[in-house]
Design a protein around this motif. Structure first.
Motif, short mmCIF file in Angstrom:
data_model
loop_
_atom_site.label_atom_id
_atom_site.label_comp_id
_atom_site.label_asym_id
_atom_site.label_seq_id
_atom_site.Cartn_x
_atom_site.Cartn_y
_atom_site.Cartn_z
N ASP A 25 0.66 -8.46 5.85
CA ASP A 25 0.63 -7.00 5.69
C ASP A 25 1.93 -6.43 6.26
O ASP A 25 2.03 -6.15 7.44
CB ASP A 25 -0.59 -6.43 6.43
N HIS B 60 -0.33 -1.07 7.07
CA HIS B 60 -1.25 0.00 6.73
C HIS B 60 -2.64 -0.33 7.24
O HIS B 60 -3.00 -1.50 7.41
CB HIS B 60 -1.26 0.20 5.21
N LYS B 61 -3.45 0.70 7.43
CA LYS B 61 -4.77 0.51 8.02
C LYS B 61 -5.72 -0.29 7.14
O LYS B 61 -6.74 -0.80 7.62
CB LYS B 61 -5.40 1.87 8.33
N ASP B 62 -5.41 -0.44 5.84
CA ASP B 62 -6.30 -1.23 4.99
C ASP B 62 -6.09 -2.74 5.17
O ASP B 62 -6.88 -3.54 4.66
CB ASP B 62 -6.11 -0.85 3.52
N ASN B 63 -5.01 -3.13 5.87
CA ASN B 63 -4.74 -4.53 6.21
C ASN B 63 -4.62 -5.44 4.99
O ASN B 63 -4.90 -6.64 5.07
CB ASN B 63 -5.83 -5.08 7.14
N SER B 64 -4.21 -4.93 3.87
CA SER B 64 -4.08 -5.75 2.66
C SER B 64 -2.69 -6.39 2.62
O SER B 64 -1.73 -5.88 3.19
CB SER B 64 -4.29 -4.91 1.41
N THR C 104 0.82 -1.21 0.00
CA THR C 104 0.00 0.00 0.00
C THR C 104 0.85 1.25 0.00
O THR C 104 0.56 2.22 -0.71
CB THR C 104 -0.93 0.00 1.24
#
Length: 218
Positions: free
Chosen positions: A193, A197-201, A51
């Motif tokens: 991850d 990042h906060k999107d956890n991708s 990300t």
């Protein structure tokens, strides 16, 4: 006299039979491929495709890493390697987000080398894929402070574990019977991850390695 002729005939028959068998065995016997375990040592450049993507993802001079292990030949074209890798990823989006992660992995890699394509040359292309157990520890920064020219938030995450699956293309140079040099580019798909990042991708990695294999035994 007759008995002597019979003995000589039997002796000649046995001699010719043995000679024919030995000659056929010599020419028809296939040369066995020697078992050649080789030590592996290499270095390369690693770039995060997660990300957080900064300027360092635009070139191959971002993050350096090292690997070592053993390589074993299965057939003339197929090899399997046990590799230990240690590297670091550090990416930054200017005055937005930044992370730094120390990673190490251990895994098995299967290589198939197309020796038949360039019989007259020492260079051969190969494909590779593998499965790795990966561990990493990440530090992340966010919330840029313009007045103090620094980050407001710094988070140190605990060590995490997961799996990754590299696949790539390379060129092999057979320097001698004992030495092989590989240049390979891998795209590593991970199930973790790394940049937190906060999107956890999940974050993938591109790497370019320069590797030397040396046979100490054969």
């Amino acid at each position: 006299m007759k008995k002597l002729i019979q003995i000589i005939s039997v002796f000649l028959f046995i001699s010719f039979s043995f000679s024919a068998f030995a000659q056929r065995g010599y020419y028809d016997q296939e040369l066995e491929m020697p078992f050649q375990p080789r030590f592996t040592l290499g270095s390369g450049y690693y770039n995060s495709q997660g990300t957080i993507k900064g300027p360092k993802t635009q070139n191959l001079l971002g993050n350096i890493g090292f690997k070592a292990g053993m390589r074993f030949n299965i057939t003339n074209n197929t090899d399997v390697s046990l590799l230990f890798t240690d590297y670091k990823l550090a990416e930054e989006v200017t005055q937005q987000e930044e992370f730094s992660s120390e990673l190490n992995s251990v895994g098995l890699h299967l290589d198939y080398t197309f020796h038949n394509l360039f019989k007259q040359l020492r260079v051969s292309p190969f494909i590779t894929f593998g499965a790795e157990s990966i561990s990493y520890k990440t530090v992340a920064w966010s919330d840029w402070n313009d007045k103090e020219n620094t980050w407001n938030d710094r988070i140190i995450y605990p060590k995490e574990h997961g799996y990754s699956f590299p696949i790539g293309l390379g060129m092999a140079l057979n320097v001698s019977e004992r030495i092989r040099i590989d240049f390979v580019v891998n795209y590593i798909t991970t199930l973790v991850d790394i940049d937190m990042h906060k999107d956890n991708s999940s974050d993938n990695i591109v790497m370019a390695d320069f590797i030397i294999h040396y046979d100490f035994f054969t």
